[in-house]
Design an enzyme around this catalytic site. Structure first.
Site, PDB file in Angstrom:
ATOM      1  N   SER A  39       1.472  -1.069   0.163  1.00 57.33           N
ATOM      2  CA  SER A  39       0.244   0.083   0.290  1.00 57.33           C
ATOM      3  C   SER A  39       1.128   1.194  -0.342  1.00 57.33           C
ATOM      4  O   SER A  39       2.025   1.229  -0.949  1.00 57.33           O
ATOM      5  CB  SER A  39      -1.110   0.143   1.336  1.00 57.33           C
TER       6      SER A  39
ATOM      7  N   ASP B  67      -9.312  -5.086  -5.812  1.00 55.70           N
ATOM      8  CA  ASP B  67      -8.597  -3.428  -4.912  1.00 55.70           C
ATOM      9  C   ASP B  67      -8.115  -2.785  -5.863  1.00 55.70           C
ATOM     10  O   ASP B  67      -7.584  -1.923  -6.102  1.00 55.70           O
ATOM     11  CB  ASP B  67      -7.225  -4.774  -4.487  1.00 55.70           C
TER      12      ASP B  67
ATOM     13  N   HIS C   8      -7.501  -5.828   0.096  1.00 55.42           N
ATOM     14  CA  HIS C   8      -6.637  -5.096   0.785  1.00 55.42           C
ATOM     15  C   HIS C   8      -5.631  -5.473   1.300  1.00 55.42           C
ATOM     16  O   HIS C   8      -4.410  -4.814   1.432  1.00 55.42           O
ATOM     17  CB  HIS C   8      -6.750  -3.468   0.855  1.00 55.42           C
TER      18      HIS C   8
END
Length: 453
Positions: free
Chosen positions: A271, A330, A399
């Site tokens: 991320s 995602d 995610h």
């Protein structure tokens, strides 16, 4: 020689001359540091796709014992040609291994507000891997890395404060024999603090200007990620420089220490952490910190776009190798730049672009109709309420770092190309999030507020 040295208050880094890079040769435990979300691994098979590239026809042996001979190919020497379709077991194992270094980062992160180590690492660097249950990983941590978000928000008192974001580690002598080189590893976690969430929302583009000798104003990156990478503590409580200064100083030291060995630099992030990893890779290559013979590779898990098209092109020109591991469902991987991205032929400086080769994991089961030869996609679970798939908890799941690792583990040897996934962003716009915890709402608003760019 003096002209090749970069000097500031925290660094004394030798700058290597640049050359043309084309001329160089059991399930994991749930993370205690994140919400207790049921891991809904929605697939029995995983579909992989990669971006087109002009590559050679190198073939890598599937036997893990061949890693010392093939590690350069696994690190992206030939942009992973013939290793993604189908996914080569040797590459698959290395992706999982590097992913576990990110999960170790999450497991070591202290989210207990009553702890003296709150928002820092729970363990001493000499015992971190042992404390998270991976004492035999073959690496030793040499430095912890802290990030500062120089952002003022109403709920914050005082100045900007550094938070633990990851670590630098180096492979042991025994691991060197197994993997074929001394590996300098940098690992970053994803977004956690309020300031980091706000930094993620700063989706305007700013010139990177990381090389003072050649600023390249056309090379632009997301302002929030650049803020995290270059900001220092306001009160300098721990005497820390910026995240950038910490990283470049330690990597430079390790490069000098092991200069007579065969080396690789591997940057891994999830991320927001993948954005920091890509900024660091670009920075190392742009300022000439490493010798040209040392491969520089980024393994990006669930990474958003970081810079504009000129940034992408410059990374490619510098020989930065990036493998983007993406869950097709995602939404974070589609940000920023949902509208203004690499698909547009105009406004190139204002458009975001992904960097590197894409490996897409898809939760839709693909199989070939035996009579017609047509590819058909169906859900593994036949009776599915489509709206159930788009609960906030499911967004957090798709995610999640552990979800990515499980999907890679279940990846078949033979896979099909599938580019179009479920339009999760469209579903997010229709959601009602009034009764959901702030951590879940934050992810939704990251998506909605960045739709304009």
């Amino acid at each position: 020689m003096a002209s090749n040295v970069i000097n500031n208050c925290c660094m004394n880094l030798y700058k290597f001359p640049l050359i043309n890079p084309l001329n160089t040769i059991s399930h994991e435990k749930l993370h205690s540091s994140r919400p207790n979300v049921t891991k809904k691994i929605c697939c029995c098979t995983v579909t992989i796709t990669s971006l087109p590239s002009s590559l050679s026809s190198v073939r890598v042996c599937n036997n893990s014992a061949s890693l010392p001979l093939n590690w350069r190919d696994v690190q992206g020497l030939n942009n992973w040609e013939n290793l993604i379709q189908p996914l080569n077991p040797l590459l698959q194992g290395e992706i999982i291994r590097y992913g576990k270094f990110v999960t170790a980062c999450y497991d070591a992160f202290d989210l207990n507000p009553n702890s003296k180590r709150y928002l820092n690492c729970k363990h001493n660097k000499n015992r971190m891997f042992l404390e998270v249950g991976w004492g035999d990983c073959g690496y030793a941590v040499t430095k912890y890395v802290y990030v500062t978000a120089n952002i003022s928000i109403p709920i914050q008192n005082g100045g900007s404060c550094a938070r633990w974001v990851g670590y630098i580690a180096v492979s042991s002598d025994e691991e060197v024999k197994r993997i074929g080189r001394r590996d300098i590893l940098v690992t970053f976690r994803g977004t956690v603090t309020y300031q980091e969430w706000i930094a993620n929302l700063m989706s305007s583009l700013s010139p990177a200007r990381l090389d003072p000798n050649d600023p390249k104003p056309d090379v632009m990156v997301e302002a929030g990620f650049l803020n995290l990478y270059t900001s220092s503590e306001t009160n300098n409580r721990f005497g820390l420089g910026s995240c950038r200064e910490q990283l470049l100083s330690e990597i430079s030291r390790l490069l000098r220490k092991y200069k007579n060995e065969e080396l690789s630099i591997t940057l891994v992030g999830h991320s927001m952490g993948s954005s920091l990893a890509l900024l660091l890779a670009y920075d190392i290559a742009e300022i000439g910190l490493k010798p040209p013979s040392v491969p520089l590779t980024v393994f990006s898990f669930a990474g958003p776009r970081v810079g504009n098209i000129h940034f992408k092109e410059r990374c490619e020109e510098l020989g930065v190798k990036v493998l983007r591991i993406v869950n097709a469902n995602d939404p974070i991987t589609k940000l920023p730049g949902v509208i203004f991205n690499e698909s547009l032929n105009t406004w190139r400086s204002a458009c975001y672009a992904h960097v590197g080769i894409e490996l897409v994991l898809d939760c839709l089961k693909s199989y070939e109709d035996e009579t017609s030869g047509i590819m058909i996609d169906r859900r593994v679970t036949k009776v599915v309420n489509m709206m159930e798939l788009f609960k906030i908890e499911d967004i957090l799941c798709v995610h999640d770092m552990q979800t990515y690792i499980e999907m890679i583990k279940n990846c078949p040897r033979r896979s099909r190309i599938r580019r179009k996934g479920v339009d999760l962003i469209k579903k997010l716009k229709e959601m009602n999030t009034t009764s959901v915890a702030w951590k879940y709402v934050a992810i939704t608003w990251v998506v909605l507020l960045t739709m304009v760019v």
